[in-house]
Structure formats: structure tokens, C-alpha cells
Design a protein around this motif. Structure first.
Motif, mmCIF file in Angstrom:
data_model
loop_
_atom_site.group_PDB
_atom_site.id
_atom_site.type_symbol
_atom_site.label_atom_id
_atom_site.label_comp_id
_atom_site.label_asym_id
_atom_site.label_seq_id
_atom_site.Cartn_x
_atom_site.Cartn_y
_atom_site.Cartn_z
ATOM 1 N N ILE A 157 0.824 -1.219 0.000
ATOM 2 C CA ILE A 157 0.000 0.000 0.000
ATOM 3 C C ILE A 157 0.854 1.264 0.000
ATOM 4 C CG2 ILE A 157 -1.748 1.305 1.264
ATOM 5 C CD1 ILE A 157 -2.847 -1.379 2.274
ATOM 6 N N PRO A 158 1.765 1.467 0.973
ATOM 7 C CA PRO A 158 2.593 2.684 0.924
ATOM 8 C C PRO A 158 3.512 2.723 -0.290
ATOM 9 C CG PRO A 158 3.375 1.218 2.648
ATOM 10 C CD PRO A 158 2.058 0.677 2.191
ATOM 11 N N LEU A 159 3.976 1.556 -0.745
ATOM 12 C CA LEU A 159 4.839 1.538 -1.929
ATOM 13 C C LEU A 159 4.056 1.955 -3.175
ATOM 14 C CD1 LEU A 159 7.039 -1.659 -1.458
ATOM 15 C CD2 LEU A 159 7.744 0.732 -1.279
ATOM 16 N N ALA A 160 2.792 1.539 -3.265
ATOM 17 C CA ALA A 160 1.972 1.940 -4.410
ATOM 18 C C ALA A 160 1.760 3.452 -4.417
ATOM 19 C CB ALA A 160 0.630 1.214 -4.365
ATOM 20 N N VAL A 161 1.506 4.029 -3.244
ATOM 21 C CA VAL A 161 1.348 5.483 -3.149
ATOM 22 C C VAL A 161 2.632 6.176 -3.558
ATOM 23 C CG1 VAL A 161 0.955 7.403 -1.569
ATOM 24 C CG2 VAL A 161 -0.409 5.310 -1.351
ATOM 25 N N LEU A 162 3.766 5.676 -3.065
ATOM 26 C CA LEU A 162 5.064 6.263 -3.417
ATOM 27 C C LEU A 162 5.330 6.153 -4.912
ATOM 28 C CD1 LEU A 162 7.712 7.544 -2.491
ATOM 29 C CD2 LEU A 162 8.585 5.233 -2.039
ATOM 30 N N ALA A 163 4.985 5.006 -5.500
ATOM 31 C CA ALA A 163 5.201 4.808 -6.930
ATOM 32 C C ALA A 163 4.392 5.808 -7.759
ATOM 33 C CB ALA A 163 4.835 3.376 -7.326
ATOM 34 N N ILE A 164 3.173 6.102 -7.325
ATOM 35 C CA ILE A 164 2.334 7.070 -8.034
ATOM 36 C C ILE A 164 2.900 8.480 -7.897
ATOM 37 C CG2 ILE A 164 0.055 8.152 -8.076
ATOM 38 C CD1 ILE A 164 -1.102 5.440 -7.204
ATOM 39 N N VAL A 165 3.329 8.821 -6.681
ATOM 40 C CA VAL A 165 3.837 10.176 -6.427
ATOM 41 C C VAL A 165 5.095 10.458 -7.236
ATOM 42 C CG1 VAL A 165 4.843 11.687 -4.664
ATOM 43 C CG2 VAL A 165 2.792 10.346 -4.143
ATOM 44 N N ILE A 166 6.020 9.509 -7.259
ATOM 45 C CA ILE A 166 7.294 9.742 -7.965
ATOM 46 C C ILE A 166 7.233 9.306 -9.426
ATOM 47 C CG2 ILE A 166 8.561 9.446 -5.801
ATOM 48 C CD1 ILE A 166 9.480 6.720 -6.854
ATOM 49 N N ARG A 167 6.077 8.781 -9.842
ATOM 50 C CA ARG A 167 5.911 8.297 -11.213
ATOM 51 C C ARG A 167 6.980 7.260 -11.569
ATOM 52 N NH1 ARG A 167 4.462 13.933 -14.472
ATOM 53 N NH2 ARG A 167 2.623 14.478 -13.203
ATOM 54 N N ALA A 168 7.017 6.220 -10.768
ATOM 55 C CA ALA A 168 8.017 5.167 -10.949
ATOM 56 C C ALA A 168 7.891 4.513 -12.324
ATOM 57 C CB ALA A 168 7.846 4.104 -9.856
ATOM 58 N N ARG A 169 9.034 4.176 -12.881
ATOM 59 C CA ARG A 169 9.076 3.485 -14.181
ATOM 60 C C ARG A 169 8.935 1.979 -13.952
ATOM 61 N NH1 ARG A 169 13.624 3.245 -15.755
ATOM 62 N NH2 ARG A 169 14.773 4.208 -14.029
ATOM 63 N N TRP A 170 8.110 1.339 -14.800
ATOM 64 C CA TRP A 170 7.877 -0.094 -14.661
ATOM 65 C C TRP A 170 8.670 -0.862 -15.704
ATOM 66 C CZ3 TRP A 170 5.280 -2.053 -10.562
ATOM 67 C CH2 TRP A 170 4.579 -1.123 -9.788
ATOM 68 N N PRO A 171 9.283 -1.977 -15.328
ATOM 69 C CA PRO A 171 10.109 -2.743 -16.270
ATOM 70 C C PRO A 171 9.271 -3.578 -17.218
ATOM 71 C CG PRO A 171 10.024 -3.873 -14.167
ATOM 72 C CD PRO A 171 9.273 -2.567 -13.981
ATOM 73 N N GLY A 172 9.915 -4.088 -18.262
ATOM 74 C CA GLY A 172 9.249 -5.020 -19.169
ATOM 75 C C GLY A 172 9.094 -6.378 -18.499
ATOM 76 N N TRP A 173 8.430 -7.286 -19.204
ATOM 77 C CA TRP A 173 8.121 -8.585 -18.610
ATOM 78 C C TRP A 173 9.375 -9.376 -18.257
ATOM 79 C CZ3 TRP A 173 3.618 -9.493 -16.609
ATOM 80 C CH2 TRP A 173 2.493 -8.864 -17.133
ATOM 81 N N ARG A 174 10.382 -9.311 -19.101
ATOM 82 C CA ARG A 174 11.614 -10.076 -18.841
ATOM 83 C C ARG A 174 12.301 -9.577 -17.570
ATOM 84 N NH1 ARG A 174 15.025 -13.362 -21.722
ATOM 85 N NH2 ARG A 174 17.242 -13.305 -21.143
ATOM 86 N N SER A 175 12.461 -8.254 -17.468
ATOM 87 C CA SER A 175 13.101 -7.679 -16.278
ATOM 88 C C SER A 175 12.249 -7.914 -15.032
ATOM 89 C CB SER A 175 13.331 -6.179 -16.480
ATOM 90 O OG SER A 175 14.250 -5.934 -17.524
ATOM 91 N N ALA A 176 10.924 -7.813 -15.207
ATOM 92 C CA ALA A 176 10.032 -8.053 -14.078
ATOM 93 C C ALA A 176 10.171 -9.488 -13.570
ATOM 94 C CB ALA A 176 8.590 -7.774 -14.480
ATOM 95 N N GLY A 177 10.393 -10.429 -14.475
ATOM 96 C CA GLY A 177 10.598 -11.818 -14.068
ATOM 97 C C GLY A 177 11.843 -11.982 -13.224
ATOM 98 N N HIS A 178 12.933 -11.306 -13.636
ATOM 99 C CA HIS A 178 14.163 -11.358 -12.842
ATOM 100 C C HIS A 178 13.938 -10.758 -11.454
ATOM 101 C CE1 HIS A 178 16.756 -12.994 -15.862
ATOM 102 N NE2 HIS A 178 16.590 -11.989 -16.697
ATOM 103 N N VAL A 179 13.216 -9.642 -11.399
ATOM 104 C CA VAL A 179 12.941 -8.998 -10.121
ATOM 105 C C VAL A 179 12.092 -9.905 -9.230
ATOM 106 C CG1 VAL A 179 11.830 -7.024 -9.004
ATOM 107 C CG2 VAL A 179 13.156 -6.683 -11.091
ATOM 108 N N ALA A 180 11.146 -10.615 -9.821
ATOM 109 C CA ALA A 180 10.305 -11.535 -9.055
ATOM 110 C C ALA A 180 11.144 -12.657 -8.445
ATOM 111 C CB ALA A 180 9.207 -12.111 -9.936
ATOM 112 N N VAL A 181 12.129 -13.156 -9.197
ATOM 113 C CA VAL A 181 13.023 -14.186 -8.659
ATOM 114 C C VAL A 181 13.790 -13.644 -7.459
ATOM 115 C CG1 VAL A 181 15.068 -15.594 -9.135
ATOM 116 C CG2 VAL A 181 13.255 -15.410 -10.852
ATOM 117 N N THR A 182 14.274 -12.406 -7.575
ATOM 118 C CA THR A 182 14.943 -11.773 -6.440
ATOM 119 C C THR A 182 14.016 -11.701 -5.238
ATOM 120 O OG1 THR A 182 16.312 -10.418 -7.908
ATOM 121 C CG2 THR A 182 16.114 -9.690 -5.629
#
Length: 300
Positions: free
Chosen positions: A47-72
Motif C-alpha cells: 500500500i505505501p509503496l503503491a502510493v510512493l510509486a504514483i507520487v514519484i511516477r516510478a518506471r515499470w520494467p518489461g516482462w523479462r526484467s520483471a521476471g528477474h525482479v520476481a526471482v529476487t
């Protein structure tokens, strides 16, 4: 900000925050089973991370990078937190768990040499050995019978603690290899989402999912969410980006003595002379690793 802030204050803050996770687990586990507690923790953290992501306009990775992040996320949060919480839940003291996972710098350094081809200097190796020796001194004192509650533990607690050690070690190296280009906030959200799925499945299959919403549980959960899952993890990901994996891992050698001090203050767990000596040796090891500075990776 001046370089001294990043060199000393940020690592010190991270070590303190990380050490309190073992204390928070001990306060919260009497009121909820490990996977259930961790599943709630992950959901609340998003919840707080989602709010922070909206405020700072966080960049979202592509599916391949997101998969690596999920493994982490599965390694750093799923295996590490799951192992730590289950070890404590089944009788291992918070201090002893922190000591076992405190071997992480040595495991990470070895993994970094194999997978990242990081060149570790002689001084850094000496520092890692010093840190290992310091942790070993404290473990020797506990298994020698001078600390109550750490002998006669079921072998399964060591398995859980070992899972935590392997998870955080491999997760640090994997993040350094595949996750440094991903936005910090969005990447952390992906990690927690992956861990939440793991904990949710574990709670459904292995636990009753009952929770006693006492004041102590709420306070412990609040600290685990904001002090650890938000603040400490963001600092960890930031430190991994800025330093060599073996150097960042060396900070974990400081966690056991800090946790032991907190356990003494909060739970009256007393430190013997061997444990105190071990803490000093571990600090000396960290100083050697950090002072040596990063080295370039070897060529293939």
C-alpha cells in the motif's frame, strides 16, 4: 549530500533497521503463524509503496526484467523471511538466527566470484574470514551452554535458518546481476508481490491462518512493514546498486552483535565475554572489507 553521509550513516542505518527484524518477529509470532504473518506484512507493505510509486511516477520494467525482479523477491523475501520466521517460531532465539544468517557475507562473496566474476582483494578476503571467525565465536558460546534456549533445538530449525542464509545470499547476487537497472520502487513492489504469492500459498497449505489482533501484534506488524519492508529493503537495494555485492554483504556481519545488544536490552539475553569478543572481531572484518573498496570484475 556529502559523501560521508552515504559512506557511514546510510550503512549504519541499514544495519540497525535490519537487526530489528529479528526482534519484530519475536514480538509478532506469538499471535500469528509465520506464513500468515508474512502474507499480511507483504500486502500491507504494497500500500505505501503503491502510493510512493504514483507520487514519484516510478518506471515499470518489461516482462523479462520483471521476471528477474520476481526471482529476487522469492529469494530475498520469500526464502529469507520464511526461513527466519519459521526458525524463530519453532524455538530458535532471534539472536541465534541472526548469527546463522550472519554468515551471508561469506556465501555471497563466494557466489559473486562464481557468478559475477567479482575480484575480491586479499584484504577483503581477510575481512570476510575475520567476520566469519567473529560469528563463529558467538555461536560457540551459545552452543557451549552459556546462553539459555539455544541448545537442544530441533534439526528442522537449522534447516529453516539455512534456507534463509542461502536465500539472502543468492538473492543479493541475483539482484546485482539482473536487477540494478530496474526502478527501485517498482522493483521492490514486484518483489513483494512475488513473495506475497509464495506466503499466501504457504499459509493456505501449511497453516490455520488464525490471527490474534493484540496491541503487541499490531505494533510489531507496523514496525515490520514500515521499518523493515519499506525502509530497510529500499536501503538494501540502493546499497547493492552502489557497491560490489561482497561489500554490501559485509554489512550483515554487523547485524548479529547489534541484534544481541537489542535482545539484551529487551529480553535480558546476556552476552558472555566470548560473544563480546566475537562482535569486535566481526566489526574489524567489516572494516577491512569496506576500507578496501570495490574491484573490477575479471575478464572472461
Amino acid at each position: 549530500m556529502p559523501p560521508v553521509f552515504f559512506s557511514f550513516f546510510v550503512p549504519a542505518l541499514f544495519v540497525w533497521l535490519w537487526s530489528t527484524g529479528f526482534i519484530g518477529a519475536k514480538y509478532g509470532l506469538p499471535y500469528a503463524e509465520p506464513f500468515t504473518l508474512l502474507f499480511i506484512r507483504m500486502l500491507l507493505t504494497l500500500i505505501p509503496l503503491a502510493v510512493l510509486a504514483i507520487v514519484i511516477r516510478a518506471r515499470w520494467p518489461g516482462w523479462r526484467s520483471a521476471g528477474h525482479v520476481a526471482v529476487t523477491g522469492i529469494l530475498v523475501h520469500g526464502c529469507y523471511l520464511g526461513g527466519v520466521f519459521y526458525a524463530i517460531d519453532q524455538g530458535m532465539s532471534s539472536g541465534l538466527v541472526s548469527l546463522i544468517v550472519g554468515l551471508q557475507p561469506l556465501v555471497t562473496a563466494l557466489a559473486a566470484v562464481v557468478f559475477l566474476r567479482e575480484a575480491v582483494s586479499g584484504k577483503q578476503w581477510a575481512g570476510l574470514v575475520f567476520g566469519l571467525a567473529g560469528v563463529a565465536l558467538v555461536i560457540a558460546e551459545k552452543f557451549g551452554g552459556t546462553s539459555s534456549g539455544d541448545t537442544g533445538l530441533p534439526g528442522l530449525t537449522l534447516v529453516w535458518a539455512g534456507l534463509a542464509l542461502i536465500g539472502i545470499s543468492l538473492g543479493t547476487v541475483y539482484q546485482k546481476r539482473f536487477g540494478t537497472s530496474v526502478d527501485l520502487v517498482s522493483g521492490t513492489m514486484i518483489q513483494y508481490t512475488a513473495a506475497a504469492v509464495l506466503f499466501g500459498v504457504g499459509a493456505l497449505l501449511l497453516e490455520t491462518r488464525s490471527v490474534e489482533w493484540s496491541l503487541q501484534f499490531k505494533l510489531a506488524l507496523g514496525w515490520l512493514v514500515f521499518g523493515l519492508s519499506v525502509s530497510a529493503i529500499l536501503l538494501l537495494m540502493w546499497l547493492i546498486r552502489r557497491g560490489a555485492a561482497s561489500q554490501v554483504a559485509s554489512l550483515f556481519y554487523l547485524v548479529p552483535p547489534v541484534t544481541a545488544l537489542e535482545a539484551f536490552i529487551l529480553f535480558d539475553e546476556r552476552l558472555g565475554p566470548m560473544a563480546m569478543a566475537g562482535g569486535i572481531v566481526a566489526v574489524a572484518g567489516v572494516a577491512l572489507v569496506v576500507a578496501s573498496g570495490p574491484r573490477k570484475a575479471r575478464s572472461a
